[in-house]
Scaffold this motif. Structure first.
Motif, PDB file in Angstrom:
ATOM      1  N   LEU A 154       0.836  -1.202   0.000  1.00  0.00           N
ATOM      2  CA  LEU A 154       0.000   0.000   0.000  1.00  0.00           C
ATOM      3  C   LEU A 154       0.869   1.250   0.000  1.00  0.00           C
ATOM      4  CD1 LEU A 154      -2.699   1.522   0.276  1.00  0.00           C
ATOM      5  CD2 LEU A 154      -2.533   1.166   2.760  1.00  0.00           C
ATOM      6  N   ARG A 155       1.879   1.272   0.863  1.00  0.00           N
ATOM      7  CA  ARG A 155       2.768   2.441   0.910  1.00  0.00           C
ATOM      8  C   ARG A 155       3.490   2.641  -0.430  1.00  0.00           C
ATOM      9  NH1 ARG A 155       3.319   0.623   6.432  1.00  0.00           N
ATOM     10  NH2 ARG A 155       4.972  -0.847   5.850  1.00  0.00           N
ATOM     11  N   SER A 156       3.943   1.547  -1.022  1.00  0.00           N
ATOM     12  CA  SER A 156       4.641   1.636  -2.311  1.00  0.00           C
ATOM     13  C   SER A 156       3.712   2.144  -3.409  1.00  0.00           C
ATOM     14  CB  SER A 156       5.197   0.263  -2.705  1.00  0.00           C
ATOM     15  OG  SER A 156       6.170  -0.172  -1.781  1.00  0.00           O
ATOM     16  N   ARG A 157       2.475   1.657  -3.410  1.00  0.00           N
ATOM     17  CA  ARG A 157       1.508   2.091  -4.420  1.00  0.00           C
ATOM     18  C   ARG A 157       1.191   3.573  -4.273  1.00  0.00           C
ATOM     19  NH1 ARG A 157      -0.143   1.566  -9.487  1.00  0.00           N
ATOM     20  NH2 ARG A 157      -2.400   1.856  -9.754  1.00  0.00           N
ATOM     21  N   VAL A 158       1.027   4.022  -3.034  1.00  0.00           N
ATOM     22  CA  VAL A 158       0.749   5.441  -2.781  1.00  0.00           C
ATOM     23  C   VAL A 158       1.887   6.308  -3.293  1.00  0.00           C
ATOM     24  CG1 VAL A 158       0.598   7.165  -0.943  1.00  0.00           C
ATOM     25  CG2 VAL A 158      -0.832   5.122  -0.849  1.00  0.00           C
ATOM     26  N   ARG A 159       3.119   5.911  -2.992  1.00  0.00           N
ATOM     27  CA  ARG A 159       4.272   6.696  -3.457  1.00  0.00           C
ATOM     28  C   ARG A 159       4.328   6.725  -4.985  1.00  0.00           C
ATOM     29  NH1 ARG A 159       7.094   3.167   0.520  1.00  0.00           N
ATOM     30  NH2 ARG A 159       7.231   4.306   2.495  1.00  0.00           N
ATOM     31  N   SER A 160       4.000   5.589  -5.595  1.00  0.00           N
ATOM     32  CA  SER A 160       4.079   5.482  -7.055  1.00  0.00           C
ATOM     33  C   SER A 160       3.064   6.391  -7.744  1.00  0.00           C
ATOM     34  CB  SER A 160       3.851   4.022  -7.472  1.00  0.00           C
ATOM     35  OG  SER A 160       3.838   3.890  -8.872  1.00  0.00           O
ATOM     36  N   VAL A 161       1.796   6.324  -7.332  1.00  0.00           N
ATOM     37  CA  VAL A 161       0.775   7.141  -8.001  1.00  0.00           C
ATOM     38  C   VAL A 161       0.938   8.616  -7.663  1.00  0.00           C
ATOM     39  CG1 VAL A 161      -0.843   5.200  -8.006  1.00  0.00           C
ATOM     40  CG2 VAL A 161      -0.970   6.901  -6.166  1.00  0.00           C
ATOM     41  N   ALA A 162       1.501   8.906  -6.487  1.00  0.00           N
ATOM     42  CA  ALA A 162       1.637  10.308  -6.075  1.00  0.00           C
ATOM     43  C   ALA A 162       2.589  11.065  -6.982  1.00  0.00           C
ATOM     44  CB  ALA A 162       2.127  10.378  -4.629  1.00  0.00           C
ATOM     45  N   ARG A 163       3.562  10.357  -7.566  1.00  0.00           N
ATOM     46  CA  ARG A 163       4.558  11.034  -8.399  1.00  0.00           C
ATOM     47  C   ARG A 163       3.960  11.577  -9.696  1.00  0.00           C
ATOM     48  NH1 ARG A 163       8.139   6.955  -6.247  1.00  0.00           N
ATOM     49  NH2 ARG A 163       7.572   5.506  -7.918  1.00  0.00           N
ATOM     50  N   THR A 164       2.848  11.011 -10.137  1.00  0.00           N
ATOM     51  CA  THR A 164       2.193  11.500 -11.352  1.00  0.00           C
ATOM     52  C   THR A 164       1.215  12.610 -10.979  1.00  0.00           C
ATOM     53  OG1 THR A 164       0.212  10.089 -11.303  1.00  0.00           O
ATOM     54  CG2 THR A 164       2.260   9.103 -12.129  1.00  0.00           C
ATOM     55  N   ARG A 165       0.678  13.263 -11.992  1.00  0.00           N
ATOM     56  CA  ARG A 165      -0.346  14.284 -11.746  1.00  0.00           C
ATOM     57  C   ARG A 165      -1.716  13.805 -12.199  1.00  0.00           C
ATOM     58  NH1 ARG A 165       1.355  19.829 -10.856  1.00  0.00           N
ATOM     59  NH2 ARG A 165       3.612  19.917 -10.621  1.00  0.00           N
ATOM     60  N   ALA A 166      -1.775  12.504 -12.557  1.00  0.00           N
ATOM     61  CA  ALA A 166      -3.037  11.946 -13.033  1.00  0.00           C
ATOM     62  C   ALA A 166      -4.024  11.798 -11.883  1.00  0.00           C
ATOM     63  CB  ALA A 166      -2.785  10.583 -13.686  1.00  0.00           C
ATOM     64  N   GLU A 167      -5.315  11.749 -12.236  1.00  0.00           N
ATOM     65  CA  GLU A 167      -6.335  11.548 -11.210  1.00  0.00           C
ATOM     66  C   GLU A 167      -6.188  10.140 -10.630  1.00  0.00           C
ATOM     67  OE1 GLU A 167      -8.019  11.252 -15.389  1.00  0.00           O
ATOM     68  OE2 GLU A 167      -7.021  12.812 -14.192  1.00  0.00           O
ATOM     69  N   VAL A 168      -6.541  10.008  -9.348  1.00  0.00           N
ATOM     70  CA  VAL A 168      -6.361   8.749  -8.619  1.00  0.00           C
ATOM     71  C   VAL A 168      -7.666   8.380  -7.930  1.00  0.00           C
ATOM     72  CG1 VAL A 168      -5.123   7.598  -6.735  1.00  0.00           C
ATOM     73  CG2 VAL A 168      -3.920   9.201  -8.217  1.00  0.00           C
ATOM     74  N   LEU A 169      -7.977   7.086  -7.946  1.00  0.00           N
ATOM     75  CA  LEU A 169      -9.113   6.567  -7.189  1.00  0.00           C
ATOM     76  C   LEU A 169      -8.590   5.784  -6.004  1.00  0.00           C
ATOM     77  CD1 LEU A 169     -12.145   5.850  -6.807  1.00  0.00           C
ATOM     78  CD2 LEU A 169     -11.697   3.808  -8.195  1.00  0.00           C
ATOM     79  N   VAL A 170      -9.007   6.159  -4.796  1.00  0.00           N
ATOM     80  CA  VAL A 170      -8.678   5.414  -3.581  1.00  0.00           C
ATOM     81  C   VAL A 170      -9.922   4.641  -3.176  1.00  0.00           C
ATOM     82  CG1 VAL A 170      -7.848   5.538  -1.205  1.00  0.00           C
ATOM     83  CG2 VAL A 170      -7.067   7.222  -2.890  1.00  0.00           C
ATOM     84  N   SER A 171      -9.820   3.319  -3.101  1.00  0.00           N
ATOM     85  CA  SER A 171     -10.997   2.496  -2.848  1.00  0.00           C
ATOM     86  C   SER A 171     -10.744   1.497  -1.732  1.00  0.00           C
ATOM     87  CB  SER A 171     -11.400   1.748  -4.130  1.00  0.00           C
ATOM     88  OG  SER A 171     -10.360   0.854  -4.521  1.00  0.00           O
ATOM     89  N   GLY A 172     -11.827   0.929  -1.224  1.00  0.00           N
ATOM     90  CA  GLY A 172     -11.733  -0.066  -0.160  1.00  0.00           C
ATOM     91  C   GLY A 172     -13.070  -0.190   0.546  1.00  0.00           C
TER      92      GLY A 172
END
Length: 409
Positions: A154-172
């Protein structure tokens, strides 16, 4: 838990005998014959506790106590007293000694006091480590807890998507902490210095959406439960996303987005854009090994917010927590931690939710009285002294809350 004990006594025969007692109890004994010998071991990060004789040539046990409290006010010091030293030892308790024992003391009694001190020390050090974790490192490490592979993913995924400026969906699932993870995505991103707008999408009209987007310019805009946003506003959202100058968009949802499209709740174009960059938060049921880490963190936070010393967390409690299903996930675990800090049982959740400020303060006061008596093993005078209350006031409060000292002996 740490098992280290610094034993200070100028009598070599006594020192060796006590050292053997500690070793038989599976304790790591460090021995010293004087304050000067012991001084270098007494540091703020010393992981053990101190047992010291009071009467020693040169710098005595009182000097050692004073020095230890200067180095670390939370470092437990147990004083050993001779027959005529008890008044001095009582005075030392007021100066911060953890406890005192009269020599010669029974091994069983000595070990029992040492075990209590070690548990106290372990809790203090753990709370410090948790606080340091919050204050250092990247936001994902500071704010997303857990030692499991899923937590690290989870931490790795957050860091990865954060580096882009694309829209992100957080789900659960409900209660997993979607808004918190969304904030961590923002804090890990190049836009972290900008604003973080957080809004519920339900019922949001186009005007309110435009205002929220404007206020988040230069930062990120988080819209929770995107499937509840009115379709008219979703059109406005899609139009904004086609433009180049808009805040970083982060969305949250506990719903099945594909099903929401079928039901006409989510625009298909928005679904395809969100489906490209997702962060899924695992439930507690998927990572039960993280429950002890999370619970300890929530207890520390709840205790700090309530101004209460964190209660001791037994392994039996952690085993029970790990065995539960946790449909409410982290939010439910957080509620249990708060009730635990306040000395309430899980079954009292409904009662807590309906308490007013006065009743909640009464619960806190009762918890403090119980904690003081627990630490003093039912000795009312020692508990009153620890709370800096006159004895009459202390007994009045005990009567008010129905707390009996004998229940803690």
């Amino acid at each position: 838990m740490t098992r280290r004990v610094l034993l200070v006594d100028d009598d070599i025969a006594v020192r060796e005998a006590l050292g053997q007692t500690l070793e038989l109890a599976d304790l790591d004994a460090l021995t010293a014959g004087s304050f000067v010998e012991a001084k270098d071991q007494i540091t703020p990060d010393f992981e053990g506790i101190i047992v010291s004789d009071i009467r020693m040539p040169g710098r005595d046990g009182f000097h050692l106590l004073s020095y230890a409290r200067e180095m670390d006010a939370d470092l437990p010091v147990i004083l050993l007293t001779g027959e005529g030293d008890i008044p001095m030892a009582v005075s030392a308790m007021g100066k911060g000694a953890f406890d005192f024992l009269e020599k010669p003391c029974a091994p069983k009694e000595l070990i029992a006091v040492i075990e209590r001190a070690l548990k106290t020390r372990a809790l203090v050090l753990e709370n410090r480590r948790l606080k340091a974790q919050l204050e250092t490192g990247d936001p994902a490490a500071r704010m997303l807890f857990g030692t499991s592979g899923l937590a690290e993913d989870l931490r790795s995924r957050v860091r990865s998507v954060a580096r882009t400026r694309a829209e992100v969906l957080v789900s659960g699932l409900p209660g997993v902490g979607i808004s918190k993870v969304a904030e961590v995505v923002h804090l890990c991103s190049p836009l972290s210095k900008g604003p973080f707008g957080k809004h519920a999408a339900v019922g949001m009209d186009s005007t309110r959406f435009a205002e929220a987007a404007h206020n988040a310019t230069g930062g990120s805009l988080f819209l929770d439960e995107i499937t509840t946003m009115p379709m008219e506003t979703q059109f406005a959202l899609l139009a904004l996303m086609e433009q180049g100058d808009h805040p970083r968009m982060i969305f949250g949802s506990t719903a099945d987005l594909a099903r929401a499209v079928e039901q006409g709740l989510l625009h298909a174009d928005l679904f395809y854009r969100l489906d490209a960059m997702q962060v899924r938060i695992p439930s507690l049921a998927e990572r039960p090994e993280d429950i002890p880490v999370l619970f300890r963190q929530y207890v520390a936070q709840a205790a700090e917010q309530s101004g209460i010393k964190p209660p001791e967390i037994h392994s039996e409690l952690l085993a029970d927590l790990m065995a539960r299903d946790w449909p409410g996930n982290a939010r439910a675990l957080m509620s249990v931690a708060m009730r635990f800090v306040l000395g309430l049982q899980d079954g009292d959740a409904q009662e807590v939710a309906t308490l007013g400020l006065a009743e909640q303060m009464a619960q806190v006061e009762r918890s403090l009285l119980q904690e003081a008596l627990r630490r003093a093993e039912g000795r009312a005078s020692a508990a009153a002294k620890a709370l800096k209350l006159p004895r009459k006031t202390f007994y009045d409060k005990l009567a008010k809350h129905g707390v009996k000292p004998e229940d803690f002996r």
